[in-house]
Scaffold this motif. Structure first.
Motif, PDB file in Angstrom:
ATOM      1  N   ARG A 103       0.840  -1.196   0.000  1.00 57.51           N
ATOM      2  CA  ARG A 103       0.000   0.000   0.000  1.00 57.51           C
ATOM      3  C   ARG A 103       0.877   1.249   0.000  1.00 57.51           C
ATOM      4  O   ARG A 103       1.845   1.338   0.745  1.00 57.51           O
ATOM      5  N   ARG A 153       2.131   8.756   8.564  1.00 56.35           N
ATOM      6  CA  ARG A 153       1.581   7.885   9.606  1.00 56.35           C
ATOM      7  C   ARG A 153       1.326   8.729  10.854  1.00 56.35           C
ATOM      8  O   ARG A 153       2.196   9.497  11.283  1.00 56.35           O
ATOM      9  N   LEU A 192       2.193   4.623   0.983  1.00 55.81           N
ATOM     10  CA  LEU A 192       2.185   5.242   2.305  1.00 55.81           C
ATOM     11  C   LEU A 192       3.026   6.509   2.269  1.00 55.81           C
ATOM     12  O   LEU A 192       4.211   6.469   1.926  1.00 55.81           O
ATOM     13  N   GLU A 224      -2.377   4.896   8.763  1.00 54.65           N
ATOM     14  CA  GLU A 224      -1.457   4.973   7.626  1.00 54.65           C
ATOM     15  C   GLU A 224      -2.148   5.716   6.491  1.00 54.65           C
ATOM     16  O   GLU A 224      -3.256   5.347   6.077  1.00 54.65           O
ATOM     17  N   SER A 225      -1.511   6.766   5.994  1.00 51.95           N
ATOM     18  CA  SER A 225      -2.156   7.663   5.034  1.00 51.95           C
ATOM     19  C   SER A 225      -1.358   7.775   3.749  1.00 51.95           C
ATOM     20  O   SER A 225      -0.162   7.475   3.691  1.00 51.95           O
ATOM     21  N   ARG A 239      -6.981   1.119   6.996  1.00 54.09           N
ATOM     22  CA  ARG A 239      -5.735   1.873   7.141  1.00 54.09           C
ATOM     23  C   ARG A 239      -5.461   2.224   8.603  1.00 54.09           C
ATOM     24  O   ARG A 239      -4.460   2.868   8.911  1.00 54.09           O
ATOM     25  N   ASP A 271      -6.725  12.628   7.674  1.00 58.73           N
ATOM     26  CA  ASP A 271      -6.609  11.540   8.650  1.00 58.73           C
ATOM     27  C   ASP A 271      -6.128  12.056  10.006  1.00 58.73           C
ATOM     28  O   ASP A 271      -6.573  11.588  11.050  1.00 58.73           O
TER      29      ASP A 271
END
Length: 515
Positions: free
Chosen positions: A7, A12, A9, A154-155, A86, A162
């Motif tokens: 994924r 975070r 990333l 996790e973004s 996430r 987020d």
């Protein structure tokens, strides 16, 4: 070149802190004997804990608000083309102190011997006795303990959003708006996030400075407990909740029986822990909710002119038949079912919209005194009784008389430790109007009539209500939330313009047939 695996990333957000249990907590675990109380979840080392799946579920439920499924992009989806969450939520070990050891692990796990017990019983509406197969209990973690909380988000392109959502979630946890575990409608599972110790770290991996800062453990990555408020979290609308506070005082002893007797009394009141060295008497939320439900059923049956419920089962039926008939009794009235919940095998399964918090006494009893009252030495009996009387509790003797001889019946002499001069905190209720949906006016009408009867002294609380216990005097009922724009007392609510639509909905509902 093959596509990049994993994924994408770019940042975070990591939060680390402690949840303080402000009410008993139950997260179910694996049981081996059906006759034992519902067990607590234990980890591989036999320590009470809250699984990460449980924490993730309640955190997602709060963030979803009144529109479940809106935040699938954050929390994941189980659809055919769905994706993993996430948000990473770790298991939370339950401890006696908010402290980590040298390995950054919780340092003081709770011993299972410190767990408390909450009894529950279903009362047959016809016989007034305990319904067969409806006597049970659950082990609970007492209030005043701590649950380790570790959350990572996790973004990628939604990093700022987020972070704002994490801020909103942590603010709700600090305000005690998120419940954890089972039986939350009975007052269990209230927690509050501590401001200290707490750590929140924001890591950025999309710049030349970000990754080295992570490797150096740069202090600039750390944020305080205050939310940033830089971005709108864009959360769904919050659920509509009506809060109710009932100020009251006992006119007679009010108590729920504990599961065992003591040194000089066969029956003791149920207690809960206040802190590490004191306990107090408690009315469980389930007991309060049960008393209100029984009266609400009486109200609706009276309004329908339908008479009492059918007998639970014919004579000679098996316990399973009695149990099934009792559940059918509970499911007969839709308004009661919506407000208080449906039976497990009912036509419309689901938790009720009404929540009753645990109600604690205002007196605190030192552990050493209560331990002596339960299992002290006989020569300490008089001293223990005197100290308990100073706290408002006295022993009372009861006896059954033989109808033939007029004397005491053999084996029918028993004693009760009665809280005759003990004050109590307010009764606190809440109603999730969002859960009620289009039926909120009907359920609210039933609740208002039930509260009116409570305020007029028609609903006793606790055990032995047919033996002179449980009478109370209500001094004030305050309602805060929709449909009223400001807090109102019960008389003001009953005479307000907002109650007219509630009354019409109740009248229309009673005109409908109920199978």
């Amino acid at each position: 070149m093959s596509p990049r695996a994993g994924r994408h990333l770019t940042s975070r957000v990591r939060a680390r802190g402690w949840l303080l249990t402000t009410a008993p907590l139950h997260v179910g675990g694996l049981g081996h004997d059906p006759s034992d109380p519902l067990p607590i979840a234990l980890d591989g080392q036999g320590r009470p804990y809250v699984p990460g799946t449980t924490l993730a579920g309640v955190l997602r439920h709060w963030m979803d608000g009144a529109q479940p499924g809106t935040l699938d992009g954050l929390w994941g989806s189980a659809e055919e083309k769905g994706h993993a969450s996430r948000v990473v939520v770790a298991d939370g070990l339950v401890t006696t102190e908010p402290r980590l050891d040298e390995h950054a692990l919780p340092a003081a796990p709770l011993d299972v011997a410190a767990l408390e017990f909450r009894p529950s019983v279903g009362i047959d509406r016809v016989t007034g006795a305990a319904a067969p197969e409806f006597l049970y209990g659950r082990a609970v973690i007492p209030a005043g303990h701590y649950v380790r909380l570790e959350i990572d988000v996790e973004s990628n392109e939604e990093a700022d959003l987020d972070e704002a959502r994490m801020d909103a979630l942590l603010t709700a946890l600090r305000a005690g708006k998120v419940r954890v575990g089972a039986a939350t409608g009975r007052g269990l599972g209230a927690v509050r996030l501590l401001d200290d110790p707490f750590e929140m770290v924001v890591d950025r991996f999309d710049s030349p400075e970000g990754l080295p800062a992570v490797l150096r453990d740069d202090p600039a990555r750390r944020r305080g407990a205050e939310p940033s408020r830089r971005t709108d979290p864009a959360l769904p609308p919050a659920r509509q909740v009506l809060d109710i506070r009932v100020e009251w005082r006992p006119l007679a002893p009010v108590m729920v029986r504990a599961g065992a007797g003591g040194l000089f009394a066969d029956t003791l009141p149920l207690t809960t822990r206040v802190d590490r060295r004191h306990v107090t008497l408690v009315l469980p939320g389930g007991s309060i909710k049960g008393a209100l439900r029984g009266h609400a059923e009486f109200v609706e049956r009276t309004a329908r002119e339908g008479g009492p419920p059918a007998p639970s089962a014919p004579p000679g039926a098996s316990p399973a038949d009695y149990s099934a008939a009792f559940r059918a009794q509970l499911d007969q009235l839709p308004a009661v079912r919506a407000l208080f919940g449906a039976a497990r095998d009912g036509r419309e399964r689901g938790a009720g919209a009404l929540r009753a918090e645990e109600c604690a006494a205002l007196v605190t009893v030192p552990d050493e005194l209560w331990d002596a009252a339960i299992g002290g030495e006989p020569d300490e009996s008089d001293s223990v009784r005197d100290r308990l009387e100073d706290l408002g509790m006295a022993r009372s003797d009861h006896v059954s008389l033989d109808r033939w001889t007029g004397g005491a019946a053999d084996g029918r002499l028993f004693t009760v430790l009665e809280p005759h001069a003990v004050g109590w905190e307010p009764i606190r209720l809440s109603v999730d109007l969002t859960r009620l949906g289009s039926g909120s006016d009907v359920a609210l009408a039933l609740l208002l009539v039930t509260l009116r009867d409570l305020a007029e002294g028609r609903i006793p609380l606790g055990a032995s209500a047919n033996r002179g216990f449980g009478d109370i005097e209500v001094t004030e009922v305050v309602l805060t939330g929709p449909p009223w724009a400001r807090p109102v007392t019960l008389p003001q609510a009953l005479n307000s313009p907002e109650v007219s639509s509630v009354g019409r909905a109740w009248t229309d509902y009673l005109a409908q047939e109920v199978s």
